[in-house]
Scaffold this motif. Structure first.
Motif, PDB file in Angstrom:
ATOM      1  N   ILE A   1       0.638  -0.833   0.362  1.00 56.91           N
ATOM      2  CA  ILE A   1       0.142  -0.028  -0.039  1.00 56.91           C
ATOM      3  C   ILE A   1       0.845   1.113  -0.021  1.00 56.91           C
ATOM      4  O   ILE A   1       1.681   1.554   0.948  1.00 56.91           O
ATOM      5  CB  ILE A   1      -1.021   0.256   1.275  1.00 56.91           C
ATOM      6  N   ASN A   2       1.205   1.750  -1.169  1.00 57.26           N
ATOM      7  CA  ASN A   2       1.872   3.102  -1.096  1.00 57.26           C
ATOM      8  C   ASN A   2       1.836   4.064   0.135  1.00 57.26           C
ATOM      9  O   ASN A   2       2.676   4.728  -0.108  1.00 57.26           O
ATOM     10  CB  ASN A   2       2.666   2.861  -3.139  1.00 57.26           C
ATOM     11  N   PRO A   3       1.182   4.549  -0.688  1.00 52.13           N
ATOM     12  CA  PRO A   3       0.481   5.876   0.627  1.00 52.13           C
ATOM     13  C   PRO A   3       1.332   5.698   1.664  1.00 52.13           C
ATOM     14  O   PRO A   3       2.493   6.461   2.582  1.00 52.13           O
ATOM     15  CB  PRO A   3      -1.108   6.341   0.683  1.00 52.13           C
ATOM     16  N   GLU A   4       0.829   4.753   2.214  1.00 50.69           N
ATOM     17  CA  GLU A   4       0.937   4.034   3.683  1.00 50.69           C
ATOM     18  C   GLU A   4       2.775   3.714   3.319  1.00 50.69           C
ATOM     19  O   GLU A   4       3.282   3.909   4.585  1.00 50.69           O
ATOM     20  CB  GLU A   4       0.710   2.719   4.217  1.00 50.69           C
ATOM     21  N   LEU A   5       3.570   2.781   2.926  1.00 49.66           N
ATOM     22  CA  LEU A   5       4.717   3.051   2.385  1.00 49.66           C
ATOM     23  C   LEU A   5       5.375   4.146   2.604  1.00 49.66           C
ATOM     24  O   LEU A   5       6.071   4.339   3.712  1.00 49.66           O
ATOM     25  CB  LEU A   5       4.917   1.985   1.674  1.00 49.66           C
ATOM     26  N   TYR A   6       4.691   5.543   1.673  1.00 48.37           N
ATOM     27  CA  TYR A   6       5.580   6.583   1.361  1.00 48.37           C
ATOM     28  C   TYR A   6       5.289   7.327   2.959  1.00 48.37           C
ATOM     29  O   TYR A   6       6.421   7.757   3.249  1.00 48.37           O
ATOM     30  CB  TYR A   6       4.831   7.616   0.590  1.00 48.37           C
ATOM     31  N   GLU A   7       4.072   7.557   3.507  1.00 43.05           N
ATOM     32  CA  GLU A   7       4.377   8.067   5.069  1.00 43.05           C
ATOM     33  C   GLU A   7       4.932   7.330   5.975  1.00 43.05           C
ATOM     34  O   GLU A   7       5.848   7.471   6.982  1.00 43.05           O
ATOM     35  CB  GLU A   7       3.122   7.411   5.458  1.00 43.05           C
TER      36      GLU A   7
ATOM     37  N   VAL B   1      14.757 -12.251   9.095  1.00 41.79           N
ATOM     38  CA  VAL B   1      15.065 -13.256   7.604  1.00 41.79           C
ATOM     39  C   VAL B   1      13.824 -11.433   7.033  1.00 41.79           C
ATOM     40  O   VAL B   1      12.484 -11.525   7.257  1.00 41.79           O
ATOM     41  CB  VAL B   1      14.567 -14.342   6.981  1.00 41.79           C
ATOM     42  N   GLY B   2      14.199 -10.947   5.745  1.00 41.66           N
ATOM     43  CA  GLY B   2      13.698 -10.115   5.553  1.00 41.66           C
ATOM     44  C   GLY B   2      14.032  -8.751   4.606  1.00 41.66           C
ATOM     45  O   GLY B   2      15.745  -8.820   4.788  1.00 41.66           O
ATOM     46  N   VAL B   3      13.653  -8.260   4.271  1.00 41.83           N
ATOM     47  CA  VAL B   3      14.562  -6.277   3.779  1.00 41.83           C
ATOM     48  C   VAL B   3      15.097  -6.017   4.841  1.00 41.83           C
ATOM     49  O   VAL B   3      14.701  -5.618   5.878  1.00 41.83           O
ATOM     50  CB  VAL B   3      13.726  -5.580   2.658  1.00 41.83           C
ATOM     51  N   MET B   4      15.698  -5.078   4.309  1.00 38.78           N
ATOM     52  CA  MET B   4      16.944  -3.896   5.499  1.00 38.78           C
ATOM     53  C   MET B   4      16.719  -2.496   5.028  1.00 38.78           C
ATOM     54  O   MET B   4      17.259  -2.015   4.244  1.00 38.78           O
ATOM     55  CB  MET B   4      18.340  -4.387   5.648  1.00 38.78           C
ATOM     56  N   GLY B   5      15.617  -2.453   5.429  1.00 39.45           N
ATOM     57  CA  GLY B   5      15.191  -0.701   4.656  1.00 39.45           C
ATOM     58  C   GLY B   5      14.674  -0.211   6.397  1.00 39.45           C
ATOM     59  O   GLY B   5      14.827  -0.352   7.248  1.00 39.45           O
ATOM     60  N   GLU B   6      14.869   0.774   5.827  1.00 37.37           N
ATOM     61  CA  GLU B   6      14.033   2.155   7.039  1.00 37.37           C
ATOM     62  C   GLU B   6      13.046   1.765   7.922  1.00 37.37           C
ATOM     63  O   GLU B   6      12.888   2.147   8.959  1.00 37.37           O
ATOM     64  CB  GLU B   6      14.248   3.431   6.389  1.00 37.37           C
ATOM     65  N   GLN B   7      11.835   0.705   6.890  1.00 39.36           N
ATOM     66  CA  GLN B   7      10.972   1.067   7.710  1.00 39.36           C
ATOM     67  C   GLN B   7      10.723  -0.560   7.969  1.00 39.36           C
ATOM     68  O   GLN B   7       9.747  -0.602   9.049  1.00 39.36           O
ATOM     69  CB  GLN B   7       9.318   1.516   6.875  1.00 39.36           C
ATOM     70  N   GLU B   8      11.529  -0.753   8.422  1.00 38.00           N
ATOM     71  CA  GLU B   8      11.640  -2.840   9.169  1.00 38.00           C
ATOM     72  C   GLU B   8      11.848  -2.460  10.552  1.00 38.00           C
ATOM     73  O   GLU B   8      11.287  -3.514  11.186  1.00 38.00           O
ATOM     74  CB  GLU B   8      12.876  -4.099   8.021  1.00 38.00           C
ATOM     75  N   GLY B   9      12.511  -1.741  10.963  1.00 32.97           N
ATOM     76  CA  GLY B   9      12.096  -1.144  12.441  1.00 32.97           C
ATOM     77  C   GLY B   9      13.581  -2.076  12.990  1.00 32.97           C
ATOM     78  O   GLY B   9      13.614  -2.461  14.171  1.00 32.97           O
ATOM     79  N   ILE B  10      14.321  -3.010  11.446  1.00 37.42           N
ATOM     80  CA  ILE B  10      15.702  -3.450  12.461  1.00 37.42           C
ATOM     81  C   ILE B  10      16.769  -2.077  13.831  1.00 37.42           C
ATOM     82  O   ILE B  10      17.066  -2.710  14.127  1.00 37.42           O
ATOM     83  CB  ILE B  10      17.030  -3.552  11.049  1.00 37.42           C
TER      84      ILE B  10
ATOM     85  N   ASN C   1       2.773   0.930  12.821  1.00 35.74           N
ATOM     86  CA  ASN C   1       2.840   2.126  11.301  1.00 35.74           C
ATOM     87  C   ASN C   1       1.330   1.462  10.594  1.00 35.74           C
ATOM     88  O   ASN C   1       1.533   0.350  10.662  1.00 35.74           O
ATOM     89  CB  ASN C   1       3.710   2.808  10.544  1.00 35.74           C
ATOM     90  N   ALA C   2       0.967   2.400   9.615  1.00 34.08           N
ATOM     91  CA  ALA C   2      -0.081   2.426   9.419  1.00 34.08           C
ATOM     92  C   ALA C   2       0.077   0.959   7.897  1.00 34.08           C
ATOM     93  O   ALA C   2      -0.832   0.657   7.733  1.00 34.08           O
ATOM     94  CB  ALA C   2      -0.860   3.563   8.149  1.00 34.08           C
ATOM     95  N   MET C   3       0.996   1.411   7.661  1.00 29.23           N
ATOM     96  CA  MET C   3       1.597  -0.069   6.275  1.00 29.23           C
ATOM     97  C   MET C   3       1.989  -0.519   6.768  1.00 29.23           C
ATOM     98  O   MET C   3       1.694  -1.968   6.486  1.00 29.23           O
ATOM     99  CB  MET C   3       3.129   0.631   5.861  1.00 29.23           C
ATOM    100  N   ASN C   4       2.301  -1.030   8.048  1.00 36.59           N
ATOM    101  CA  ASN C   4       3.169  -2.778   8.781  1.00 36.59           C
ATOM    102  C   ASN C   4       1.899  -2.998   9.240  1.00 36.59           C
ATOM    103  O   ASN C   4       1.588  -4.398   9.496  1.00 36.59           O
ATOM    104  CB  ASN C   4       4.175  -1.897   9.458  1.00 36.59           C
ATOM    105  N   ASP C   5       0.796  -2.235   9.922  1.00 32.56           N
ATOM    106  CA  ASP C   5      -0.080  -2.926  10.426  1.00 32.56           C
ATOM    107  C   ASP C   5      -1.280  -3.153   9.712  1.00 32.56           C
ATOM    108  O   ASP C   5      -1.792  -4.696   9.595  1.00 32.56           O
ATOM    109  CB  ASP C   5      -1.045  -1.612  10.879  1.00 32.56           C
TER     110      ASP C   5
END
Length: 416
Positions: free
Chosen positions: A150-156, A237-246, A320-324
């Motif tokens: 869901i790209n609007p939530e991903l952007y946010e 296991v997963g993506v190393m991105g800013e929104q992944e909470g690592i 957040n709205a994306m991960n929820d």
């Protein structure tokens, strides 16, 4: 249209699906963000469509280990194109998406000229692939939107704001749903968005979960070297991105080592992504390099070793709205191998895992740390939770249960 009744959850996708409901049809799948067959969900879809009788072509980017511009795997034609470096910031995204749309359009017409396309399946992100499909709709080609993010939530989630570009994401999403003859949602939260925000008719939105193929995802013998000499191991296991909470997981590890005085747990993080270098630097600056192993993007052999060796999995995705609203593949992989897990409490994460997980307070690394240690110290609970998760995947969530809704979406699109 259904898979043969004799199949069980661990037999995988059949070589031929009974009745071959898509026999003689040509399906083009367009993916922008991952090469095939690395994208497990899309590869399972492609193999299922092939088994249903369709000729399947794929357009995707090149990537590490997938540099060939064209190859045929299991009878599926894979056309790959180059991309600029992984995007960061508005200019970077513009360059990446612009280059992708150019190559996708060129390759789609090249493929169509060789063999007429019946259906184009666009897999986001971004919500721009409909631009490739629109001219083909004039010739009767159907467009199926496979809603991954869901790209609007991903952007946010990435930029912690809305504004002009967020409104642009909402517009592209609406145009995508308007162009789609049928939409495929990865879960019921996404289905609700397709109906309420996208204006899709409810009977044209099909839930096809990213269920694991249990014939491919199997336990192997534990490999002690991953533990770095420690008694216990926690895996990610997963993506190393800013929104992944690592970064929150690193905070949790620091609390475990410094405040709980536990130096008997190794953390192994499998995956690549745009934030990998920064996360390694953060780990080093905290003096935690000996407790956290980053493998980067790893081959399946390493992935299966980590999943099989770890005592439990962790999912630190921020609330957040994306991960929820999103279903994370890592949860399914942990459950498939009978591993308990700890995660923050998000709607779709709880729906998938249920009693296979402990749930930490939203974005609270201290609570996550304490729940990780509690589960490490309770092998009976890990065994019980892991068995529950495994059974849930076998009986409800694996790819065998997704074949029928996927083919129903295609049958509906072609019948329109």
């Amino acid at each position: 249209m259904n898979a043969p009744a004799t199949l069980n959850a661990e037999e995988g996708i059949p070589a031929v699906i009974e009745g071959e409901p898509l026999k003689g049809r040509h399906v083009l799948i367009v993916v922008e963000n991952l090469p095939l067959p690395f994208d497990r969900r899309v590869w399972q879809e492609a193999r299922t469509l092939k088994a249903a009788g369709a000729h399947v072509s794929i357009i995707c980017p090149t990537g590490k280990g997938y540099e060939s511009r064209f190859e045929v795997i299991e009878g599926i034609d894979i056309h790959r194109h180059p991309l600029p470096l992984e995007a960061k910031g508005a200019i970077g995204f513009l360059a990446e998406y612009g280059a992708a749309l150019f190559w996708e359009t060129v390759l789609a017409w090249k493929i169509h000229m060789k063999r007429r396309i019946d259906v184009i399946q666009g897999c986001n992100p971004p919500d721009l692939i409909f631009l490739v499909a629109l001219p083909f709709k004039l010739f009767g080609v159907r467009y199926i939107f496979d809603h991954h993010d869901i790209n609007p939530e991903l952007y946010e989630a990435k930029f912690n704001k809305r504004g002009f570009f967020w409104k642009l994401m909402v517009l592209f999403e609406k145009l995508t749903f308007k162009a789609a003859d049928v939409s495929i949602a990865t879960n019921h939260s996404y289905r609700k968005i397709a109906i309420e925000r996208g204006g899709m008719k409810p009977d044209r939105v099909h839930v096809v979960r990213s269920g694991p193929d249990l014939s491919k995802l199997k336990r192997v013998a534990p490999v002690e070297r991953w533990k770095n000499g420690r008694a216990h191991m926690v895996g990610y296991v997963g993506v190393m991105g800013e929104q992944e909470g690592i970064d929150l997981l690193i905070d949790a590890v620091e609390h475990i080592v410094r405040h709980m005085k536990r130096e008997d747990i190794q953390f192994v993080l499998v995956g690549g992504g745009p934030a990998l270098a920064e996360l390694k630097d953060l780990t080093a600056s905290r003096g935690l390099g000996d407790f956290i192993t980053f493998t980067g993007r790893a081959p399946d052999a390493d992935l299966f070793e980590v999943l099989s060796t770890m005592d439990l999995g962790v999912n630190p995705d921020r609330v957040n709205a994306m991960n929820d609203k999103s279903t994370m593949n890592k949860i399914m992989e942990y459950m498939s191998l009978g591993k308990a897990m700890v995660q923050f409490d998000v709607t779709e994460g709880r729906f998938s895992a249920q009693d296979a997980s402990l749930y930490a307070e939203a974005n609270n690394p201290v609570d996550m740390a304490e729940k990780i240690v509690a589960l490490v110290d309770d092998p009976a609970a890990r065994e019980r939770m892991g068995a529950y998760g495994r059974e849930r995947v076998v009986s409800e969530l694996n790819w065998q249960h997704q074949i029928t809704p996927l083919l129903a979406a295609y049958t509906q699109a072609l019948a329109k």
